[in-house]
Design a protein around this motif. Structure first.
Motif, PDB file in Angstrom:
ATOM      1  N   ARG A  93       5.329 -42.714  47.894  1.00  0.00           N
ATOM      2  CA  ARG A  93       4.724 -41.841  47.135  1.00  0.00           C
ATOM      3  C   ARG A  93       5.506 -40.491  46.578  1.00  0.00           C
ATOM      4  O   ARG A  93       5.063 -39.529  45.725  1.00  0.00           O
ATOM      5  N   TYR A  94       6.750 -40.199  47.091  1.00  0.00           N
ATOM      6  CA  TYR A  94       7.683 -39.434  46.557  1.00  0.00           C
ATOM      7  C   TYR A  94       8.945 -39.840  46.412  1.00  0.00           C
ATOM      8  O   TYR A  94       9.609 -40.689  47.040  1.00  0.00           O
ATOM      9  N   THR A  95       9.541 -39.372  45.372  1.00  0.00           N
ATOM     10  CA  THR A  95      10.707 -39.473  44.811  1.00  0.00           C
ATOM     11  C   THR A  95      11.449 -38.212  44.573  1.00  0.00           C
ATOM     12  O   THR A  95      10.958 -37.175  43.841  1.00  0.00           O
ATOM     13  N   VAL A  96      12.663 -37.980  44.847  1.00  0.00           N
ATOM     14  CA  VAL A  96      13.565 -36.644  44.752  1.00  0.00           C
ATOM     15  C   VAL A  96      14.844 -37.239  44.559  1.00  0.00           C
ATOM     16  O   VAL A  96      15.652 -38.010  45.250  1.00  0.00           O
ATOM     17  N   HIS A 115      18.777 -34.555  54.156  1.00  0.00           N
ATOM     18  CA  HIS A 115      17.530 -34.277  54.041  1.00  0.00           C
ATOM     19  C   HIS A 115      16.783 -35.029  53.277  1.00  0.00           C
ATOM     20  O   HIS A 115      15.489 -35.401  53.596  1.00  0.00           O
ATOM     21  N   PHE A 116      17.048 -35.455  51.947  1.00  0.00           N
ATOM     22  CA  PHE A 116      16.070 -36.182  51.103  1.00  0.00           C
ATOM     23  C   PHE A 116      16.703 -37.803  50.708  1.00  0.00           C
ATOM     24  O   PHE A 116      15.988 -38.185  49.846  1.00  0.00           O
ATOM     25  N   ALA A 117      17.639 -38.313  51.622  1.00  0.00           N
ATOM     26  CA  ALA A 117      18.011 -39.607  51.363  1.00  0.00           C
ATOM     27  C   ALA A 117      16.771 -40.681  51.502  1.00  0.00           C
ATOM     28  O   ALA A 117      16.932 -41.650  50.685  1.00  0.00           O
ATOM     29  N   THR A 118      15.829 -40.290  52.337  1.00  0.00           N
ATOM     30  CA  THR A 118      14.472 -41.278  52.508  1.00  0.00           C
ATOM     31  C   THR A 118      13.864 -41.173  51.183  1.00  0.00           C
ATOM     32  O   THR A 118      13.109 -42.463  50.978  1.00  0.00           O
ATOM     33  N   LEU A 119      13.798 -40.529  50.267  1.00  0.00           N
ATOM     34  CA  LEU A 119      13.138 -40.399  48.918  1.00  0.00           C
ATOM     35  C   LEU A 119      13.936 -40.677  47.874  1.00  0.00           C
ATOM     36  O   LEU A 119      13.489 -40.773  46.611  1.00  0.00           O
TER      37      LEU A 119
END
Ligand SMILES: [Fe+2]
Ligand SMILES: [Fe+2]
Length: 293
Positions: A93-96, A115-119
């Motif tokens: 649902r999210y991409t950063v 912090h944001f590699a998952t997205l």
């Protein structure tokens, strides 16, 4: 398929932690004494309101094209991650992707990824996300630490070469392909960005995306805080601008994408400061419908 696109939210937390750097000190001076701090005053509240508003639009996916923070301290990255909360576990649902402010100085290495590699598919770029609706996101990373008077970016030869093989793969021909990066390829005027602010290999990237043998429908970015849409020879580019910068009419975009018709209808939403909420910006020049290929 509905895609939200926001950028340059700039979580800003002083005093600094996470290591001294002259460039960070210069930024603090600018925020404290030159009025830039006023641009992002209370940005935490706007970011929370933004994420809630995006969800109220029933979008299938939301994309953030970087500059989550001000000077990429551990505290700022942590705070940005706190604001995203459980969304960090929802890559469907999210991409950063990162912006230059998220890799501001060399000592910030690894903080965005932590912090944001998952997205962003483990933060190995170029990254590819095939969304169930027929839309494919191809994510590029141009953010890197730079000197005091430099905020330029670079995609680089290795990433461009991998991007070419991804984008020229026949499997993308029938999909709606969005290339996302932090930096713009052209300014609002149609001219190149300046050397200390723009993408160093902007011409090479544009040449790559304009090739007849690649599948590209749309190019999305941020970095320039005023939103606009522009064209290269072959492609539509949309800059979402900043979603939280009070120095301008800040906001975000929703794209209603008809994959089969290769058509995208853009709706702009803006931060109504008096009302304290995001709402449709019905007269904005970005409310357009584009045919992409
Ligand atoms: Fe920014
Ligand atoms: Fe930026």
């Amino acid at each position: 398929m509905k895609l939200a696109h926001f950028s340059d939210i700039h979580v800003t937390h002083f005093p600094l932690s996470g290591g001294f750097a002259l460039k960070r000190l210069a930024a603090v001076t600018s925020y404290s004494f030159a009025g830039r701090g006023k641009h992002f005053e209370g940005s935490d509240q706007r970011i929370a309101a933004l994420l809630a508003h995006v969800e109220s639009q029933n979008v299938d996916h939301a994309l953030c094209t970087g500059d989550l923070t001000g000077v990429a301290t551990e505290r700022e990255l942590e705070r940005a991650a706190e604001l995203f909360g459980d969304r960090l576990r929802e890559p469907d649902r999210y991409t950063v992707i990162p912006g230059n402010h998220d890799r501001y100085v060399t000592s910030a290495a690894g903080l965005f990824e932590k912090h944001f590699a998952t997205l962003c598919e483990g933060a190995s770029f170029p990254a590819v996300k095939h969304l169930p609706s027929g839309v494919t996101l191809v994510l590029l990373d141009a953010a890197r630490p730079t000197s005091l008077i430099d905020s330029s970016g670079l995609i680089g030869e290795a990433q461009r070469s991998k991007a070419l093989s991804i984008l020229s793969d026949p499997s993308l021909k029938d999909r709606f392909v969005i290339v996302a990066l932090h930096y713009g390829l052209l300014r609002m005027t149609g001219k190149r960005d300046s050397r200390p602010h723009g993408l160093r290999d902007d011409v090479e990237v544009m040449h790559l995306l304009d090739r007849a043998d690649v599948s590209v429908d749309l190019v999305l970015h941020g970095h320039l805080h005023r939103p606009f849409t522009i064209r290269t020879k072959q492609r539509h580019i949309i800059n979402a601008g900043s979603a939280t910068d009070l120095h301008m009419r800040c906001g975000y975009n929703v794209y209603d994408i008809d994959v089969a018709a290769r058509r995208v209808a853009v709706t702009r939403h803006w931060w109504n400061r008096e009302a304290g909420r995001y709402e449709p910006d019905t007269s904005h020049a970005l409310n357009v419908t584009l045919t992409t290929r």
